[in-house]
Write an enzyme that holds these catalytic residues in place. Structure first.
Site, short mmCIF file in Angstrom:
data_model
loop_
_atom_site.label_atom_id
_atom_site.label_comp_id
_atom_site.label_asym_id
_atom_site.label_seq_id
_atom_site.Cartn_x
_atom_site.Cartn_y
_atom_site.Cartn_z
N HIS A 59 -4.52 -7.43 -0.21
CA HIS A 59 -3.84 -6.15 -0.14
C HIS A 59 -2.98 -5.99 1.11
CE1 HIS A 59 -3.24 -2.00 -1.31
NE2 HIS A 59 -3.62 -1.59 -0.11
N ASP A 113 0.85 -1.19 0.00
CA ASP A 113 0.00 0.00 0.00
C ASP A 113 0.90 1.25 0.00
OD1 ASP A 113 -3.09 0.74 0.41
OD2 ASP A 113 -1.93 2.09 1.66
N TYR A 130 -2.96 11.48 1.49
CA TYR A 130 -3.50 11.46 0.13
C TYR A 130 -3.46 12.86 -0.48
CZ TYR A 130 -5.13 6.66 0.68
OH TYR A 130 -5.19 5.30 0.86
#
Length: 404
Positions: free
Chosen positions: A382, A190, A330
């Site tokens: 993930h 990630d 982000y």
């Protein structure tokens, strides 16, 4: 050789300090009271998870969280490993540091992602540092450094802009230098994969190679088109694996709405620091495969992640009040999630079947000209270190075996 706690291996660098933590019972009582007072929406209008975490899942999560879950067990697991903190580039960086008893162990910095924390890596610590107790040989041993990214867990929360993945990658190089490590590897998934890949591109002194379970191998023209929903460039000839990866990435770019929200309006997520149930729903909805896996765990199906695994991580987010500070990563990001960074160092790649996309070997070889390991795994998704720690441990051992 690592620095003695409370000192710095690099002359003139800020000290490395032992770190301890304690959450009073009053905070846990407040958490349980907030969960019990949750205000619920109506049931979803579809029979699947296409609208997000289903009401049934969230109600069972809340029931278990408020009445049966024991944070103190998670706290004990965290406290069983050594924690430190040091200031890098004006920000306190927390990290777990576990040295192997095997003196020839290879130092390795391992980075978590979102919506994760150092909780993700707890299962791989002993197998990697103490391989002879877990079916490995002493020659496979690692010294582990597991930092909390800025704004996550016990690390400081940036008060100004600028802490994107490139800066974090540079900070990790400084951290390993400060610990006195002159030869080391890096690993991540990630955001951890993005930071690790950038470390590979930056080539800090001492870094000998990287291992990633979310490789950045998408050709630039394809990545640029998929990111904005445009058709692929004309004239492409794609193999079956490449076409499958394109379709998977197209789905990802069309459904990672949480990423778009955090990238553009992280402060709008203020409700996540006020409602634990709201926080849990948001953190669960990372990708379709992970959400399905977690939902099954709260329906009583034991596979991959347990209920406690999931709530250990969510509770740490709650107690450290990091939902919004973590989201800002982000907003700080200026790099592609999956595009090529030009890493020339040795790279090991593990492809898990339920990852956001399965990196084709053809693209992986083009992106990483010094590819030393590529393997497709039979199961896992993930959050590989968290879901399938045994498989990831084997992959990390194999990936660095020729680089020691």
């Amino acid at each position: 050789m690592s620095a003695t706690p409370g000192t710095a291996a690099t002359p003139g660098a800020p000290e490395i300090r032992p770190f301890t933590f304690e959450f009073p019972e009053a905070e846990l009582e407040d958490l349980r009271a907030r969960i019990k007072a949750a205000r619920w929406p109506e049931k979803e209008t579809v029979a699947d998870q296409s609208q997000g975490p289903q009401l049934e899942t969230m109600k069972e999560l809340a029931r278990y969280w408020a009445s049966e879950y024991d944070w103190r067990k998670a706290e004990a697991k965290l406290k069983a490993v050594p924690h430190f903190i040091t200031e890098i580039d004006g920000l306190d960086i927390h990290f777990i540091h576990v040295r192997s008893k095997h003196e020839d162990a290879l130092p390795l910095i391992v980075t978590h992602g979102w919506p994760g924390s150092v909780v993700e890596q707890l299962k791989i610590i002993d197998p990697l540092t103490n391989p002879t107790a877990h079916g490995g040989s002493a020659s496979d041993a690692f010294h582990l450094v597991i930092p909390s990214m800025p704004g996550y867990g016990f690390s400081g929360k940036p008060a100004t802009t600028g802490w994107g993945p490139e800066r974090i990658a540079r900070a990790w190089g400084e951290l390993m230098k400060r610990l006195g490590y002159t030869k080391y590897g890096a690993q991540g998934g990630d955001w951890g994969a993005i930071v690790t890949d950038l470390m590979g591109a930056q080539e800090p002194e001492g870094l000998i190679g990287i291992h990633t379970n979310m490789p950045k191998v998408i050709p630039a023209a394809i990545d640029a088109a998929l990111a904005v929903g445009n058709p692929l460039p004309e004239g492409l000839s794609l193999s079956a694996d490449e076409q499958a990866a394109v379709e998977q990435l197209d789905f990802v770019y069309r459904h990672v709405y949480y990423a778009y929200m955090m990238a553009s309006r992280p402060q709008t997520l203020t409700g996540l620091v006020d409602s634990p149930v709201g926080l849990a729903a948001f953190l669960l909805d990372h990708d379709a495969a992970s959400l399905a896996l977690i939902s099954r765990s709260f329906a009583g199906v034991a596979e991959g992640l347990t209920r406690d695994d999931v709530l250990d991580n969510i509770t740490l987010f709650w107690l450290t009040n990091t939902a919004v500070s973590a989201a800002r990563l982000y907003a700080e990001n200026k790099t592609s999630f999956f595009g090529i960074n030009g890493v020339k160092l040795p790279v090991a790649v593990s492809v898990f079947p339920d990852e956001l996309y399965q990196a084709p070997k053809s693209w992986t070889e083009q992106a990483y000209p010094n590819l030393v390991h590529y393997n497709r795994l039979p199961k896992g998704g993930h959050f590989a270190a968290w879901e399938q720690p045994e498989l990831l441990v084997d992959e990390v051992r194999a990936g660095f075996r020729t680089l020691r």
